[in-house]
Design an enzyme around this catalytic site. Structure first.
Site, PDB file in Angstrom:
ATOM      1  N   PRO A 117       0.750   1.615   6.935  1.00 43.24           N
ATOM      2  CA  PRO A 117      -0.388   1.284   6.099  1.00 43.24           C
ATOM      3  C   PRO A 117      -0.726   2.394   5.134  1.00 43.24           C
ATOM      4  CG  PRO A 117      -1.057   1.788   8.343  1.00 43.24           C
ATOM      5  CD  PRO A 117       0.325   2.267   8.158  1.00 43.24           C
ATOM      6  N   GLU A 118      -1.030   2.008   3.931  1.00 43.18           N
ATOM      7  CA  GLU A 118      -1.531   2.946   2.937  1.00 43.18           C
ATOM      8  C   GLU A 118      -2.992   2.580   2.663  1.00 43.18           C
ATOM      9  OE1 GLU A 118       1.258   3.428  -0.334  1.00 43.18           O
ATOM     10  OE2 GLU A 118       2.836   2.544   0.868  1.00 43.18           O
ATOM     11  N   HIS A 150       2.883  -0.873  24.050  1.00 43.26           N
ATOM     12  CA  HIS A 150       2.560  -0.202  22.783  1.00 43.26           C
ATOM     13  C   HIS A 150       1.078  -0.280  22.437  1.00 43.26           C
ATOM     14  CE1 HIS A 150       6.826   0.096  22.293  1.00 43.26           C
ATOM     15  NE2 HIS A 150       6.991  -1.204  22.196  1.00 43.26           N
ATOM     16  N   ARG A 175       5.618   3.037  17.156  1.00 47.84           N
ATOM     17  CA  ARG A 175       6.293   4.335  16.996  1.00 47.84           C
ATOM     18  C   ARG A 175       5.427   5.533  17.388  1.00 47.84           C
ATOM     19  NH1 ARG A 175       9.236   4.363  11.255  1.00 47.84           N
ATOM     20  NH2 ARG A 175      10.187   6.254  12.057  1.00 47.84           N
ATOM     21  N   ARG A 199       3.766  23.005 -10.294  1.00 46.26           N
ATOM     22  CA  ARG A 199       4.470  22.326  -9.212  1.00 46.26           C
ATOM     23  C   ARG A 199       5.859  21.909  -9.682  1.00 46.26           C
ATOM     24  NH1 ARG A 199       0.925  20.557  -4.992  1.00 46.26           N
ATOM     25  NH2 ARG A 199       2.819  19.788  -4.022  1.00 46.26           N
TER      26      ARG A 199
END
Length: 291
Positions: free
Chosen positions: A2-3, A113, A133, A172
């Site tokens: 998820p973002e 899970h 995970r 950067r």
DNA sequence: ACCGCACCCTGAGCGC
DNA sequence: TGCGCTCAGGGTGCGG
């Protein structure tokens, strides 16, 4: 998985199920690095409490307790926070799915899970946090306790400005995509929306941040905000695991322009979409539309 | 201060 | 069927 959009939808949907209900009990799996706060501490501290608010900081969900303690939840890659009333095949393994009759598919029983189970004193639904995970995280903060994971988050990605990106990109040498994924610069963008926003902005993901012009940074910031808002409107991206807490799928995956479309034709110019590694993440772009 | 990389963990899907 | 490989929406910690 998820973002920002998926976390925001999760927040909106789970809030009424989590906030204002007295917690009767919390069940957990065994200690693992999923639990930054050990399971027995969580159980003891949360039993009898009621949460008073739920907010989002970047990809973190932060629940607040009455006396000011905070419960941090992060969904990682495969985290799912949902109501026990939710029905979805995404809650089952593919083998389990195929062995079920169609009308049975989606029935969910907590499995190995399912690391957190909130049970409440009323007779409403439980709330489950499942994560195959275990890249997700759960952590309890005492009242007033600071946390550097939260403190180092940059501006929320829904509010990112071109000026912010341009400033951060000076000095950067890393790829522009790596900069967008850096949560201490802007918080909430992940692999899908970085690729999508860079496509709309016409910028190749592998270009050095340092090489971006102010104008390009404006374009990228605009597209990040637009893509994230649009994804929230359409319910987020349900590609492999993500479901909303009520079990429904999002629809933004149908609007993807580049992510996981390797070899397929660009909708704008029909060039095959390319995939390469940038910042150690699978990265998708159109060689024609992005320069 | 920054960069790239290894690593955390489980499962799906592929070619052989 | 099984094996070995790659891949997966996340973040941290390390050495250079």
């Amino acid at each position: 998985m998820p973002e920002l959009p998926e976390v925001e939808i999760t927040r909106r949907t789970i809030e009424p199920l989590l906030v204002g209900r007295e917690i009767a009990d919390v069940k957990t799996t065994a200690p693992s690095y999923f639990f930054i706060t050990p399971p027995d501490v969580l159980k003891k501290r949360l039993r009898g409490e009621a949460l008073v608010g739920l907010e989002r900081k970047g990809k973190y969900l932060v629940a607040e307790g009455k006396d000011g303690f905070r419960l941090l939840l992060h969904l990682g890659m495969t985290g799912q926070l949902f109501s026990s009333h939710a029905r979805s095949v995404r809650l089952l393994s593919s083998t389990a799915r195929s062995s079920l009759a169609p009308e049975e598919q989606g029935a969910f029983e907590p499995d190995r899970h399912t690391h957190l189970q909130f049970k409440f004193c009323d007779d409403g639904p439980d709330v489950f946090f499942r994560d195959v995970r275990k890249f997700g995280k759960v952590m309890l903060l005492a009242p007033g306790e600071q946390n550097e994971r939260l403190d180092r988050l940059g501006d929320d990605a829904l509010d990112v400005t071109g000026e912010k990106l341009f400033g951060a990109s000076r000095k950067r040498k890393t790829a522009i995509k790596a900069l967008l994924l850096d949560q201490s610069v802007i918080a909430g963008v992940g692999n899908i929306y970085a690729d999508e926003a860079l496509f709309y902005a016409g910028v190749r993901p592998g270009r050095r941040a340092l090489g971006m012009t102010r104008r390009e940074c404006e374009g990228i910031a605009t597209e990040i905000r637009r893509v994230l808002k649009r994804s929230i409107e359409t319910g987020g991206s349900s590609i492999s695991d993500y479901i909303a807490p009520d079990g429904t799928d999002g629809a933004y995956q149908d609007e993807r322009r580049v992510y996981a479309r390797t070899g397929e034709a660009c909708y704008e110019c029909h060039s095959p979409i390319r995939r390469k590694l940038v910042a150690q993440r699978g990265t998708h772009y159109c060689p024609q539309c992005q320069s």
